[in-house]
Enzyme design. Sequence first.
Site, PDB file in Angstrom:
ATOM      1  CE  LYS A 126      -3.757  -2.049   2.721  1.00 48.51           C
ATOM      2  NZ  LYS A 126      -4.550  -2.724   1.736  1.00 48.51           N
ATOM      3  CD  GLU A 210      -5.453   5.191   3.168  1.00 44.92           C
ATOM      4  OE1 GLU A 210      -6.640   4.906   3.418  1.00 44.92           O
ATOM      5  OE2 GLU A 210      -4.777   4.565   2.334  1.00 44.92           O
ATOM      6  NE  ARG A 302      -5.644 -10.383  -4.086  1.00 43.96           N
ATOM      7  CZ  ARG A 302      -6.879 -10.033  -3.761  1.00 43.96           C
ATOM      8  NH1 ARG A 302      -7.901 -10.491  -4.446  1.00 43.96           N
ATOM      9  NH2 ARG A 302      -7.109  -9.199  -2.763  1.00 43.96           N
TER      10      ARG A 302
HETATM   11  P1  ADP Z   1     -10.941  -9.207  -2.252  1.00 49.03           P
HETATM   12  O1  ADP Z   1     -11.010  -7.767  -2.493  1.00 49.03           O
HETATM   13  O2  ADP Z   1     -10.694 -10.028  -3.460  1.00 49.03           O
HETATM   14  O3  ADP Z   1     -12.047  -9.692  -1.420  1.00 49.03           O
HETATM   15  P2  ADP Z   1      -9.348  -9.556   0.072  1.00 49.03           P
HETATM   16  O4  ADP Z   1      -8.270  -8.588   0.389  1.00 49.03           O
HETATM   17  O5  ADP Z   1     -10.556  -9.549   0.932  1.00 49.03           O
HETATM   18  O6  ADP Z   1      -9.646  -9.357  -1.438  1.00 49.03           O
HETATM   19  O7  ADP Z   1      -8.708 -11.012   0.087  1.00 49.03           O
HETATM   20  C1  ADP Z   1      -9.153 -12.106  -0.670  1.00 49.03           C
HETATM   21  C2  ADP Z   1      -8.981 -13.366   0.118  1.00 49.03           C
HETATM   22  O8  ADP Z   1      -7.649 -13.588   0.433  1.00 49.03           O
HETATM   23  C3  ADP Z   1      -9.761 -13.373   1.391  1.00 49.03           C
HETATM   24  O9  ADP Z   1     -10.307 -14.658   1.543  1.00 49.03           O
HETATM   25  C4  ADP Z   1      -8.735 -13.056   2.448  1.00 49.03           C
HETATM   26  O10 ADP Z   1      -9.032 -13.696   3.669  1.00 49.03           O
HETATM   27  C5  ADP Z   1      -7.476 -13.620   1.829  1.00 49.03           C
HETATM   28  N1  ADP Z   1      -6.315 -12.786   2.081  1.00 49.03           N
HETATM   29  C6  ADP Z   1      -6.157 -11.492   1.818  1.00 49.03           C
HETATM   30  N2  ADP Z   1      -4.945 -11.064   2.150  1.00 49.03           N
HETATM   31  C7  ADP Z   1      -4.298 -12.137   2.637  1.00 49.03           C
HETATM   32  C8  ADP Z   1      -2.986 -12.364   3.133  1.00 49.03           C
HETATM   33  N3  ADP Z   1      -2.085 -11.407   3.190  1.00 49.03           N
HETATM   34  N4  ADP Z   1      -2.659 -13.617   3.539  1.00 49.03           N
HETATM   35  C9  ADP Z   1      -3.553 -14.601   3.453  1.00 49.03           C
HETATM   36  N5  ADP Z   1      -4.801 -14.448   2.987  1.00 49.03           N
HETATM   37  C10 ADP Z   1      -5.180 -13.245   2.583  1.00 49.03           C
HETATM   38  P1  ADP Z   2      -7.538  -4.375   2.357  1.00 43.80           P
HETATM   39  O1  ADP Z   2      -6.191  -4.590   1.774  1.00 43.80           O
HETATM   40  O2  ADP Z   2      -7.692  -5.008   3.670  1.00 43.80           O
HETATM   41  O3  ADP Z   2      -8.613  -4.670   1.372  1.00 43.80           O
HETATM   42  P2  ADP Z   2      -8.133  -1.538   1.904  1.00 43.80           P
HETATM   43  O4  ADP Z   2      -7.149  -0.443   1.984  1.00 43.80           O
HETATM   44  O5  ADP Z   2      -8.577  -1.931   0.536  1.00 43.80           O
HETATM   45  O6  ADP Z   2      -7.567  -2.801   2.684  1.00 43.80           O
HETATM   46  O7  ADP Z   2      -9.401  -1.140   2.753  1.00 43.80           O
HETATM   47  C1  ADP Z   2     -10.434  -2.040   3.059  1.00 43.80           C
HETATM   48  C2  ADP Z   2     -11.711  -1.270   3.379  1.00 43.80           C
HETATM   49  O8  ADP Z   2     -11.504  -0.391   4.497  1.00 43.80           O
HETATM   50  C3  ADP Z   2     -12.204  -0.355   2.274  1.00 43.80           C
HETATM   51  O9  ADP Z   2     -12.979  -1.037   1.336  1.00 43.80           O
HETATM   52  C4  ADP Z   2     -13.002   0.677   3.047  1.00 43.80           C
HETATM   53  O10 ADP Z   2     -14.267   0.185   3.399  1.00 43.80           O
HETATM   54  C5  ADP Z   2     -12.207   0.831   4.320  1.00 43.80           C
HETATM   55  N1  ADP Z   2     -11.230   1.927   4.194  1.00 43.80           N
HETATM   56  C6  ADP Z   2      -9.949   1.820   3.811  1.00 43.80           C
HETATM   57  N2  ADP Z   2      -9.336   3.017   3.821  1.00 43.80           N
HETATM   58  C7  ADP Z   2     -10.259   3.917   4.217  1.00 43.80           C
HETATM   59  C8  ADP Z   2     -10.233   5.334   4.464  1.00 43.80           C
HETATM   60  N3  ADP Z   2      -9.135   6.039   4.319  1.00 43.80           N
HETATM   61  N4  ADP Z   2     -11.379   5.914   4.878  1.00 43.80           N
HETATM   62  C9  ADP Z   2     -12.488   5.206   5.071  1.00 43.80           C
HETATM   63  N5  ADP Z   2     -12.579   3.879   4.873  1.00 43.80           N
HETATM   64  C10 ADP Z   2     -11.478   3.229   4.463  1.00 43.80           C
HETATM   65 MG    MG Z   3      -8.854  -3.748  -0.439  1.00 47.25          MG
END
Ligand code: ADP
Ligand code: ADP
Ligand code: MG
Length: 509
Positions: A126, A210, A302
């Site tokens: 990130k 953030e 991915r």
């Molecule tokens: P998406 O936006 O496709 O839902 P997520 O970030 O929620 O992506 O992750 C997709 C899947 O991979 C979820 O089932 C989550 O639990 C798993 N996952 C995400 N990040 C990791 C990680 N760093 N290590 C293991 N599993 C992960």
């Molecule tokens: P992950 O890798 O776990 O998917 P993200 O950065 O995509 O992490 O954030 C996951 C979720 O958290 C977003 O879909 C949103 O709902 C919330 N989120 C993330 N960043 C912010 C932000 N700066 N302000 C408000 N909500 C946020």
């Molecule tokens: Mg995300």
Amino acid sequence: MKNNSKVEVKKINKILIANRGEIALRIIQTAREMGIKTVTIFTEEERGLPHCTAGDEAFCLGAGSLKDTYLNQAKIIEIARSCGADAVHPGYGFLSEKSSFSKLVTASGLIFIGPSSESIDLMGDKKSSKIKIQELGVPSIPGYHGDNQEMSHLCKEACRLGFPVLIKASAGGGGKGMRIVNFESEFQSAFEGAKREALNSFGDDTVLLEKYITSPRHIEIQVMSDKHGNHFHLFERECSIQRRYQKIVEESPSPAVTPELRAQMTAAALKITSGINYIGAGTIELILDTDEKFYFLEMNTRLQVEHPVTEMVTGLDLVRLQILVAQGEKLPFKQEDLKQAGHAIEVRLYAEDPDNDFLPSIGTIKKIGKSTLLHTRLDCGYIDGNEVTISFDPMLAKLISWGETRDLAADKLILALNEIVFIGVKTNRDYLKRILSLSEYRQGITFTNFVKTYEDKLKPKKKTKEEIALAIAAALFSSKINGHNGNPANGEIKKSADVWSSLSGFRNI
Ligand code: ADP
Ligand code: ADP
Ligand code: MG
């Protein structure tokens, strides 16, 4: 369409799938259609799960933790080489965003079905992705993503940004390692919590800050690029309905995105993919605030869990496109050929108990329902008799529906959910039905705090006396048609009531 004649086209014959469950089955489905053989891997405790036998060959990773099995890069590569695979598909989660894995796959003379390790390094993190995005001139959420990780410095930065602030794990995913801080006094404990969780989950406790955007929507753009320099977008998905930052309902198109906004968002996504010479499938996640301003959130390098909604509205097979790109072929369309037709919605079915703080639920799945309706799709990693354990992600299946309009898609999804029972384990099925039925959802009032805001409305309605009586009658009837003609014994009533309870979420009988 650009054509880079230096790109060699190399047909893939056998794919090792470095993943499990529904996504392994999904990849097999497309590979089979393309005449490509598949090899799956599984752990000792997974014997009997469908992905163990659905491919052409399967190898047991043995027992142990994820580190010893699905995250064991050396072992997976050794299997791929020994079985003569020429490509590796990482699915999502696990090793899919580990650049060291894609590097190892390529160094072993195999094709990695995904982007280059440089792209994963740049965008999978990130922190580094935000720096790049700023260079490219795409708006990103105001924040701090510098190297100074000292608590006092970060706290100062948080004050500069103004509370509320979100602390995030740089290597984060799946909503882990995130903490909202509303006041300066809360900063230290949130900072320590986020760091601890990040270290446990990702082995890296680097964090970034953030500005916390209040009541935003999560909109993401599916992108697809080939090795010939052609970059496409496959429109948007909205994934605002989330629990603990994890998506549970996803759809395409977004009820909030106008044609003008779509044009701006997709242009920003293409600016990113062309700016970094991206290759393969990816997702640009954006946050849309209440003033209709959008900001870059992160890029997932991915295939995404929710890719089926894009497939339903575009008619494309995203796994096929990934394979074509990996083979060095040109993507077989022009941007103007791509259309978003109708509306698709996906729900994630989890083994969890919504009536008990969503605690994970385990047990033996006695029976899984089938969706008999047209334009519905169940991507499921389990079959009858399988055991659900806490060793893996609690997602059991994804159910997707398509309709000409959003309402029709939602109506159909509720009907399909009625058919999809997982007898034997508790699931969030009824909770998902309540979300899809809520008038605010139907009006498109979707934002990331949706489930918290409507928490009370999403609670199950108390059963009336008549419904309780009906439930008992149904239980008695069910034991009768199961071959008992006389009065069932007490134990049998209890047993039938259990069946009823798992069917309808009925309690306290
Ligand atoms: P998406 O936006 O496709 O839902 P997520 O970030 O929620 O992506 O992750 C997709 C899947 O991979 C979820 O089932 C989550 O639990 C798993 N996952 C995400 N990040 C990791 C990680 N760093 N290590 C293991 N599993 C992960
Ligand atoms: P992950 O890798 O776990 O998917 P993200 O950065 O995509 O992490 O954030 C996951 C979720 O958290 C977003 O879909 C949103 O709902 C919330 N989120 C993330 N960043 C912010 C932000 N700066 N302000 C408000 N909500 C946020
Ligand atoms: Mg995300």
